[in-house]
Design an enzyme around this catalytic site. Sequence first.
Site, short mmCIF file in Angstrom:
data_model
loop_
_atom_site.label_atom_id
_atom_site.label_comp_id
_atom_site.label_asym_id
_atom_site.label_seq_id
_atom_site.Cartn_x
_atom_site.Cartn_y
_atom_site.Cartn_z
N ASP A 187 -7.40 -20.99 6.13
CA ASP A 187 -7.72 -21.18 7.53
C ASP A 187 -8.52 -19.99 8.07
O ASP A 187 -8.20 -18.83 7.77
CB ASP A 187 -6.39 -21.31 8.30
CG ASP A 187 -6.59 -21.74 9.72
OD1 ASP A 187 -7.11 -22.84 9.94
OD2 ASP A 187 -6.21 -20.97 10.63
N GLU A 233 -12.15 -22.20 4.99
CA GLU A 233 -12.72 -22.76 6.21
C GLU A 233 -13.69 -21.72 6.74
O GLU A 233 -13.29 -20.72 7.32
CB GLU A 233 -11.63 -23.04 7.26
CG GLU A 233 -12.22 -23.70 8.51
CD GLU A 233 -11.43 -23.46 9.79
OE1 GLU A 233 -11.63 -24.20 10.74
OE2 GLU A 233 -10.62 -22.51 9.84
C1 GLC Z 1 -8.56 -23.66 12.08
C2 GLC Z 1 -7.76 -24.92 11.99
C3 GLC Z 1 -7.42 -25.36 13.37
C4 GLC Z 1 -6.60 -24.29 14.02
C5 GLC Z 1 -7.31 -22.94 13.99
C6 GLC Z 1 -6.38 -21.82 14.29
O1 GLC Z 1 -9.78 -23.86 12.70
O2 GLC Z 1 -8.46 -25.89 11.26
O3 GLC Z 1 -6.74 -26.59 13.39
O4 GLC Z 1 -6.34 -24.63 15.36
O5 GLC Z 1 -7.83 -22.67 12.71
O6 GLC Z 1 -5.49 -21.61 13.23
#
Ligand code: GLC
Length: 561
Positions: A256, A319
């Site tokens: 994440d 991500e």
């Molecule tokens: C990422 C996740 C999202 C979350 C954010 C904070 O973007 O995909 O769902 O709210 O991180 O952890």
Amino acid sequence: MTPYPTAVGSNTTATIARYGLTESSLRLLGKLFKSGRIRPAAPRRTMDAKPKGPRWWHGATLYQIYVRSWRDTNSDGYGDLPGVIAGLDYLQWLGVDAIWLSPTMPSPDEDWGYDVSDYLGVHPDLGTLADMDKLIAEARQRGIKIVLDLVPNHTSSAHAWFTDARSGRESAHRGYYVWADPVKREGEAGGGPPNNWRDAIGEPAWTMDDASGQYYLHNYLPSQPDLNWWDPRVHEEFRDIIRFWFDRGVAGYRIDVAHGLYKDALLRDNPPLIGGGRLDGGFGLRPVYSSHRPDTHGVYRDWRKIADGYSPQRLLLGETWMGDLGVLASYYGQNDELDLAFNLPFVFAEFNSGALAGVVDETLAKLPAGASPVWTASNHDISRFPTRWGGGDERKARLALLVLATLPGTTTFYYGDEIAMTDVAVPRELRRDRMSPGVGTEGRDAERTPMQWDASPSAGFTAEGVTPWLPLGDNAHRNVAAQRDDPRSTLCLVRDLLSGTDETFFQTVSARGSYTAAELLWGHKFTNIFLPPTADGIVRIDLRLIDGTEPAILPEIAPKS
Ligand code: GLC
Ligand code: CA
């Protein structure tokens, strides 16, 4: 190393069989080769049709399950890990290689698990550690791997580290988080936050801790304090965490906010965002000093050594929220950082051949040789593609699925993609996403509604009479059970695309009929037109250009004549 396929043409069929490539992948490669982007001597990019060997994600299909919305086995309205186990046969039938589970660790759920209070446990709503072990084992028996969601940028404010950090400036864990004294600016009476950074909902990214008189940093909600990666102990903690789950058989992590870990040591103000879109910043600021800091790369080099030490190698999938594909590619390092970095420019590209092909070309050109791109079109933060790209037109969704499944590299499907599930308009009073203001007025609940298993009043998601945590969509008209019985359905198209090798796919299709007129999207890369099944039993998919101005004509299975 397998030689790079240089020829596309008369021996295409043999090449497909040999390399397990799809026709469309081959033609894209041919085009890239001709354009000089890829040199003949370069090792071929990782386009294996099916995962093989230690880097099993090459050519693999990952399937994201938003666990709370998949299947509820104890009638509390929330999906759970036993529900994931119950769905394994289905995913095996579909041809999925690995499942990425949305956060499974204990959490107060201010951000539905992205606020972790214990990295070594399982959220009691979802099950137990024993359920997780069982899931890993049961999945393995079906040839499916389990990937967990890891949140290293921030914890929950309920995490024991933060509770301790907050207990005083001298506390043992104080340095795990980012603290700053108030700064007095000209014309201000008292002190204010140390800089202009904004959190995910557009508020100041700093919250005052009254007890100590210092601010702490949160790039998301105030209940998600950012960790301080300048502290070596944080590195130690995460090494232990990633080994803990790897040792239990977890096949990798979706990381994440992978671009976020380090922050500027001087906490400098972010500059204004001039031009640029959603991927370049927000709330008028370009997050130059609060994300994509160079030191973050060292973390992934470290983790990569750990992941590569396991057999089979464990996957690090980041991500990487970024509009610049060069920066995105930098997270692969020299193939010594992340194994895969999510491609948000592809997700946010317009749904037409020029825009998508442009992103594909540029991605392939920028990734280091030997690295695999990863393609995705929907996830839990973004409107589902049958709505966003397709406007609810199922034919467009089918075309997008064909595109996803035939692109070289790794593909990630979001649960429900395979039945072309659309967004669900969730009435305001039923919304559960607290981060809505930062991600659009509608919030993210629309793409998180329960899986539509069947046409029953509970959609097969939960027991009759139980209210699901989010409302159901149009399950009466769109569900797995009905599509499974219909060989012309979107689900069966996806199954054909994913099951077995691509060669098997083509053979399956030719045995049943043919997909006709799969056209338009980046069809301009290809000049071939539809060929009926030939004596060798191979059906070629037509990806011919209709120049982007005409409506998409989509793949259908024509009944065998
Ligand atoms: C990422 C996740 C999202 C979350 C954010 C904070 O973007 O995909 O769902 O709210 O991180 O952890
Ligand atoms: Ca449940």
